[in-house]
Design an enzyme around this catalytic site. Structure first.
Site, mmCIF file in Angstrom:
data_model
loop_
_atom_site.group_PDB
_atom_site.id
_atom_site.type_symbol
_atom_site.label_atom_id
_atom_site.label_comp_id
_atom_site.label_asym_id
_atom_site.label_seq_id
_atom_site.Cartn_x
_atom_site.Cartn_y
_atom_site.Cartn_z
ATOM 1 N N CYS A 34 0.848 -1.196 0.000
ATOM 2 C CA CYS A 34 0.000 0.000 0.000
ATOM 3 C C CYS A 34 0.884 1.245 0.000
ATOM 4 O O CYS A 34 0.657 2.201 -0.743
ATOM 5 C CB CYS A 34 -0.863 0.065 1.254
ATOM 6 S SG CYS A 34 -1.798 -1.397 1.597
ATOM 7 N N ASP A 438 -24.984 2.534 29.767
ATOM 8 C CA ASP A 438 -25.951 3.288 28.987
ATOM 9 C C ASP A 438 -26.558 2.268 28.026
ATOM 10 O O ASP A 438 -25.970 1.218 27.785
ATOM 11 C CB ASP A 438 -25.208 4.391 28.229
ATOM 12 C CG ASP A 438 -26.064 5.027 27.173
ATOM 13 O OD1 ASP A 438 -27.211 5.379 27.500
ATOM 14 O OD2 ASP A 438 -25.600 5.160 26.028
#
Lengths: 729, 47
Positions: A34, A438
């Site tokens: 890459c 939560d």
């Protein structure tokens, strides 16, 4: 759709008259291949002077001589399959890189000096056996002094600075006794050399500086790596806003540069970038990241919208308006300030050791001095022995005991996909004995999915998926994903806020709200079964079906909760959502203790109540409304999908999509705390052995150098064991 | 023992040269991307 030109000029940093620099965070760089491809392909583009990939930080540094070049680079990278995002210039001033280089220089200087002084010291030590000429010995000591004094002045700076800062703030940290030890050892050694005595401690001092600096450099490297990932994340989350220009066009700008009063365009499926008031357009907005509420809210011109909420059905224009009624955000900010004020109570292990240490050691040194005076020794000799006590107890192993464990544990967590935000976070997480979750985005996935996929016939599913590809509505995106559709229908027409229609093989097909499609009755039945779900209906000719979409419970949520409960900790849910929605999730993860409709202040109040009951609550949450609760908790964890303010508050950030990473974090934190305690106890034990030797006046420089370096090394080696997690209970 | 007069300065000079070289390599940012550097050594392209 309006075409938007990304405006990147705000990100360019001028380096010379015609060239400027731009840093991009690049998603998808994995290997050397890459790197080579990007550098080759981007380097070829017009206006690009150089392109260099940093594989460690996953960034691309561009030097360009043309302000239009960055747009071409982004396009080229996208063609190559990489998504790149510019850094805002604010994030550019990277203090940690400068600090790291300063520490590395100090380390290397200390290392070279230590090697050379040791070379001389070994000759002196062996000379004691073979009657070294006193003149030659003094000569060696003077050379050692010439190397050691400038080295200590340069390499000791990080410790001296930190000690002075602490003293100015009327605190004591570990650097205070370390600095004192270093200065006394150097002073005594110069005095001894001057008076042509046998003993000088230059070797020990510089060796210790070297060992301590290894700890500091590694710590800084860890922090820097964490910050690099956090900065990349911030850039990848694309803080851009489409801003109206004077000529009526829209230009994409970094959010930082948008002024109050600017007009923004928000299309369906986009997050509203800044707080403001709706000027035109209507849309349902998803506020779950801000309030925890999963039911969408309908907004129309004049309504206030918060940054971070998601426009679902219609295109809006929004006027940026900070002075406007910001009840929720103002609330959150006020609570945050309060929470961080009341939190300061926790004293880290290292600081506790640093507070205990000086009084004990200084009393022993004083007693030694007085004792030898009474025994009839000259005051200079008594003082020399007292100072050797201070030198040999120089708390270097103590100074390394906690940070080395932190570095190794944080590195182990980093490999698993957890970022550690705060230095003392590990010790705090190890102490938790109560867990508060939560719901929205934490126990559930942050994106919706179809709850009743199997109930819809496959051929209808396929058509619904293809229709969904034509819409930008987030629910449509979820349907397209779930059905695996890849081929959009031609000539599909979208009615904003309602749905999509098309004609397929002469048959009319519809996808949208139940009212739009005409499947209200079916949706009503389904709503009883899935009380918290949003309904999307589909019609193919005369056949209709309704999808129930909701945020699914994370696959590992139940197992994680079970493991936490097995450890003996109570688990509860405190959510801002409606009771029906919370009850459903609570049942799914088997938590009996839940609270719904909690405002940010209620969440904080719950955590304060727990703290007052002498519990150590861990808060796991993602919404903006959770931020004050995270700050008020003893320790806090947030998933990577959390709101910005919330991420900044969290002690730990889970990079992956797995909730079970929080378990790994707790296990590693507990192991780390155990090792920190072991290291602290070992250092105390070392002193228990070394002090009597020094008090009796037997601490020669050779003994001092061996004992001090040896104890530091043992502490460092022990810290390496922090990589393996410790089972909870 | 006279040999020390030569050897000690020599050792110090060598250490100084090594230190200067290291500081230069640090200053020219050769330690900024250790992972990339490892791969670049194997790459055929001249950069």
């Amino acid at each position: 759709m309006t075409t938007l030109n990304p405006d990147l000029t705000g990100f360019l940093v001028p380096v010379a008259e015609t060239t400027s620099r731009l840093d991009l965070a690049v998603e998808g760089i994995r290997c050397a291949g890459c790197m080579a491809t990007i550098e080759r392909e981007v380097g070829r583009l017009d206006g690009v002077v150089s392109a260099r990939v940093n594989l460690t930080d996953k960034r691309l540094r561009l030097t360009v001589n043309d302000t239009t070049a960055p747009a071409r680079v982004l396009q080229r990278l996208e063609d190559l399959g990489f998504r790149a995002y510019p850094f805002s210039p604010r994030a550019h001033t990277d203090q940690s890189a400068i600090e790291q280089r300063r520490l590395t220089r100090a380390l290397v200087v200390a290392g070279v000096a230590a090697m050379n002084i040791m070379l001389l010291s070994v000759s002196v030590w062996s000379g004691h056996a073979s009657e070294l000429d006193p003149l030659a010995r003094d000569f060696f000591h003077w050379i050692s002094a010439l190397i050691a004094l400038p080295t200590a002045a340069y390499s000791g700076r990080p410790f001296f600075d930190s000690a002075i800062r602490a003293l100015k703030a009327r605190r004591v940290n570990m650097d205070v006794p370390i600095s004192l030890g270093i200065c006394l050892a150097l002073g005594l050694s110069v005095f001894e050399t001057w008076s042509s005595h046998e003993h000088a401690y230059f070797d020990g001092v510089v060796m210790l500086l070297f060992l301590l600096l290894i700890g500091r450099v590694l710590e800084q490297a860890m922090h820097r790596r964490t910050r690099a990932v956090a900065a990349n994340l911030a850039a990848l989350r694309a803080e851009h806003a489409s801003v109206a220009q004077a000529d009526g066009s829209w230009v994409e700008c970094p959010v930082d540069t948008v002024a109050v009063g600017a007009r923004l365009l928000v299309r369906p499926g986009e997050r509203i970038p800044l707080d403001g008031a709706v000027l035109t357009g209507r849309s349902d907005i998803d506020q779950s990241l801000v309030t925890g509420e999963t039911a969408p809210r309908a907004v129309s011109p004049g309504d206030t919208v918060y940054a971070g909420t998601l426009a679902m059905s219609g295109t809006l224009t929004v006027r940026v308006d900070r002075a406007h009624d910001r009840t929720l955000l103002a609330d959150v900010e006020r609570l945050l300030a309060q929470a961080s004020e009341t939190k300061g109570a926790y004293v880290t292990l290292a600081d506790r050791a640093a507070r205990l240490y000086p009084p004990i050691v200084h009393t022993v040194a004083l007693a030694t001095f007085l004792g030898w005076m009474l025994a009839g020794l000259a005051w200079t000799e008594a003082l020399a022995i007292a100072i050797t006590v201070l030198i040999i107890t120089c708390p270097c192993a103590l100074g390394l005991a906690v940070p080395t464990v932190q570095i190794v544990a944080a590195g182990a967590l980093f490999k698993r996909g957890v970022l550690v935000n705060a230095g003392d976070a590990l010790e705090r997480l190890a102490m938790i004995d109560h867990v508060v979750f939560d719901k929205t985005g934490t126990l559930t996935e942050p994106t919706p999915a179809i709850a009743n996929l199997a109930a819809v016939p496959p051929h209808i599913q396929a058509i619904a998926g293809r229709l969904a590809l034509a819409s930008r509505h987030p629910l449509a995106a979820a349907i397209a994903r779930a059905t695996g559709a890849t081929l959009p229908l031609d000539d599909a027409t979208e009615t904003p806020g309602a749905g999509v229609t098309a004609v397929l093989d002469g048959v009319e097909v519809w996808l949208g709200s139940p009212a739009f499609v005409g499947a209200d009755a079916q949706a009503c039945v389904l709503a009883h079964q899935y009380p918290s779900a949003s309904m999307v209906a589909v019609r193919v000719g005369t056949e209709t079906a309704v999808f129930a979409l909701r945020q699914p419970v994370r696959t590992d949520a139940r197992a994680t909760v079970a493991a936490l409960r097995a450890a003996g900790w109570p688990v509860e849910i405190v959510s801002g959502d409606r009771a029906t929605a919370v009850a459903e999730v609570a049942a799914a993860v088997q938590v009996q203790d839940w609270t719904a409709g909690a405002r940010p202040a209620d969440k904080v109040a719950r955590l304060h109540a727990l703290t007052q009951a002498k519990r150590h609550p861990l808060m796991i949450g993602d919404g903006l409304n959770d931020a004050p609760a995270l700050a008020a908790a003893h320790a806090s964890i947030a998933p990577v999908s959390a709101a910005h303010v919330t991420q900044a508050q969290a002690d730990f950030l889970l990079l992956g999509n797995r909730l079970s990473l929080s378990l790994d974090s707790i296990q590693i934190a507990r192991r780390a705390r155990t090792l920190m305690m072991q290291n602290l106890w070992f250092s105390a034990l070392y002193n228990l052995v070394a002090v009597p030797i020094a008090v009796l006046g037997h601490a020669t420089p050779l003994v001092a150098a061996l004992a001090m370096s040896g104890s530091s090394l043992i502490v460092m080696l022990n810290a390496l064991r922090a990589q393996t997690p410790q089972e909870i209970r | 023992m006279d040999i020390l007069i030569v050897l000690i300065p020599l050792a110090l000079i060598l250490a100084g040269v090594w230190l200067a070289t290291f500081l230069w390599s640090l200053h020219s940012q050769q330690y900024e991307d250790l992972e990339g550097a490892a791969h670049r050594a194997l790459s055929d392209e001249d950069r």
